[in-house]
Design a protein around this motif. Structure first.
Motif, short mmCIF file in Angstrom:
data_model
loop_
_atom_site.label_atom_id
_atom_site.label_comp_id
_atom_site.label_asym_id
_atom_site.label_seq_id
_atom_site.Cartn_x
_atom_site.Cartn_y
_atom_site.Cartn_z
N SER A 10 -3.15 0.43 -3.65
CA SER A 10 -2.84 -0.88 -3.08
C SER A 10 -2.68 -1.91 -4.18
O SER A 10 -3.49 -1.98 -5.11
CB SER A 10 -3.96 -1.34 -2.13
OG SER A 10 -3.97 -0.57 -0.95
N THR A 19 0.84 -1.20 0.00
CA THR A 19 0.00 0.00 0.00
C THR A 19 0.87 1.25 0.00
O THR A 19 1.77 1.39 0.83
CB THR A 19 -0.94 0.03 1.23
OG1 THR A 19 -1.76 -1.14 1.22
CG2 THR A 19 -1.83 1.26 1.20
N TYR A 20 0.60 2.13 -0.95
CA TYR A 20 1.29 3.41 -1.07
C TYR A 20 0.33 4.51 -0.64
O TYR A 20 -0.84 4.53 -1.05
CB TYR A 20 1.72 3.68 -2.51
CG TYR A 20 2.64 2.66 -3.12
CD1 TYR A 20 4.01 2.90 -3.23
CD2 TYR A 20 2.14 1.46 -3.63
CE1 TYR A 20 4.85 1.98 -3.82
CE2 TYR A 20 2.98 0.53 -4.23
CZ TYR A 20 4.33 0.79 -4.31
OH TYR A 20 5.16 -0.13 -4.90
N GLN A 21 0.83 5.45 0.16
CA GLN A 21 0.07 6.64 0.51
C GLN A 21 0.85 7.87 0.10
O GLN A 21 2.05 7.97 0.37
CB GLN A 21 -0.22 6.67 2.02
CG GLN A 21 -1.15 5.55 2.47
CD GLN A 21 -1.41 5.57 3.95
OE1 GLN A 21 -0.52 5.87 4.75
NE2 GLN A 21 -2.63 5.24 4.35
N SER A 25 -4.33 9.41 -3.79
CA SER A 25 -3.81 9.57 -2.43
C SER A 25 -3.38 8.23 -1.83
O SER A 25 -2.56 8.19 -0.91
CB SER A 25 -4.87 10.21 -1.53
OG SER A 25 -6.06 9.43 -1.51
N GLU A 26 -3.94 7.14 -2.37
CA GLU A 26 -3.58 5.81 -1.88
C GLU A 26 -3.70 4.80 -3.00
O GLU A 26 -4.60 4.90 -3.85
CB GLU A 26 -4.48 5.40 -0.71
CG GLU A 26 -4.10 4.07 -0.08
CD GLU A 26 -4.87 3.77 1.19
OE1 GLU A 26 -4.73 4.54 2.16
OE2 GLU A 26 -5.63 2.77 1.20
#
Length: 279
Positions: A73, A10-12, A70-71
């Motif tokens: 996955s 997961t990238y934020q 913004s996010e």
């Protein structure tokens, strides 16, 4: 062995990105030692792009997300059946010639100390004993670079890890590639998963790395200095490259500046459904 894989990355992003494009090398390789019985790679909200098998025989998927992002996955789930081939990569179709893997990268550059390590490790072995030389090189790397989680950074080179005397599996794989090239043996980086029966591997250890060295009459043979062995049925092979960058399971390009936070969760377990069906 049948292994179930659950792997979420997961990238934020702060502030949100204007767009993100990724390529994924997240599908298990087709080999005599492993076969995916079920496999899924999904990125909620993403548009699927090109998918192809590259010259190294790895399956590549591409996806894109339009901003604001913004996010993001990346969710991987599946079941892989594995067997022990004593580290020998069999029935893996590829078109890149082995000699292409005699090329150094920044991560695998052979400095003076790596050259000396390579020379000393194989000094008493005949040149026609490529397999014995490869084992000796792997043992030499394990002896000189102790495994210590968190001791190096993503961009640490083999030479830097050797000078430091410790590193992670990525560093040990880079160092083994470097000393193999110094000894005239083609070598490459492999990314994949590792199952531990003790269930004691953190996410950065369950996602594992090792090296393959080309041995005439045998082909590519895997060596894992971190565990002092050749890959067996605990290992799932995803893909390969000249180094960790080339073999990265996920590569991203994004639009927009800002901070990025990464969270990784990995679980590798026996396939209980299969076990129950056999009872």
């Amino acid at each position: 062995m049948r292994l179930t894989v659950s792997h979420t990355t997961t990238y934020q992003f702060s502030p949100p990105k204007r767009g993100v494009v990724q390529s994924h090398r997240l599908t298990p390789a087709r080999t005599a030692g492993q076969a995916a019985r079920s496999w899924s790679v999904s990125v909620p909200g993403a548009t699927q792009g090109a998918a192809f098998r590259d010259g190294a025989g790895d399956w590549i998927d591409t996806v894109s997300l339009a901003g604001p992002v913004s996010e993001l996955s990346v969710e991987v789930t599946g079941v892989v059946e594995t067997s022990d081939t004593s580290g020998v990569l069999r029935d893996h179709r590829e078109t890149v010639p082995p000699m292409a893997y005699l090329r150094e990268t920044r991560a695998t550059h052979v400095d003076h100390d790596l050259a000396v390590l390579s020379r000393d490790a194989v000094a008493e072995l005949p040149e026609d004993d490529a397999l014995g030389r490869a084992h000796a090189l792997s043992e030499a790397v394990a002896a000189r670079i102790a495994y210590r989680s968190g001791s190096t950074l993503w961009g640490t080179s083999a030479a830097e890890a050797l000078a430091q005397g410790e590193g992670v599996c990525q560093d040990q794989a880079h160092a083994l590639i470097a000393v193999a090239i110094a000894a005239g043996l083609p070598a490459r980086y492999v990314a994949g998963y590792l199952y531990s029966a003790n269930g004691d591997l953190a996410a950065d250890e369950a996602t594992h790395a090792w090296a393959e060295i080309w041995i005439d009459r045998l082909g590519w043979v895997g060596f894992d200095p971190a565990n002092g062995c050749c890959p067996d049925d605990r290992y799932i092979r995803l893909g390969s490259g000249h180094d960790a960058v080339g073999a990265a399971p996920i590569r991203s390009v994004s639009e927009g500046a800002g901070d990025e936070h990464l969270d990784v969760s990995v679980s590798i377990l026996p396939d209980t459904a299969q076990s129950q069906s056999q009872q």
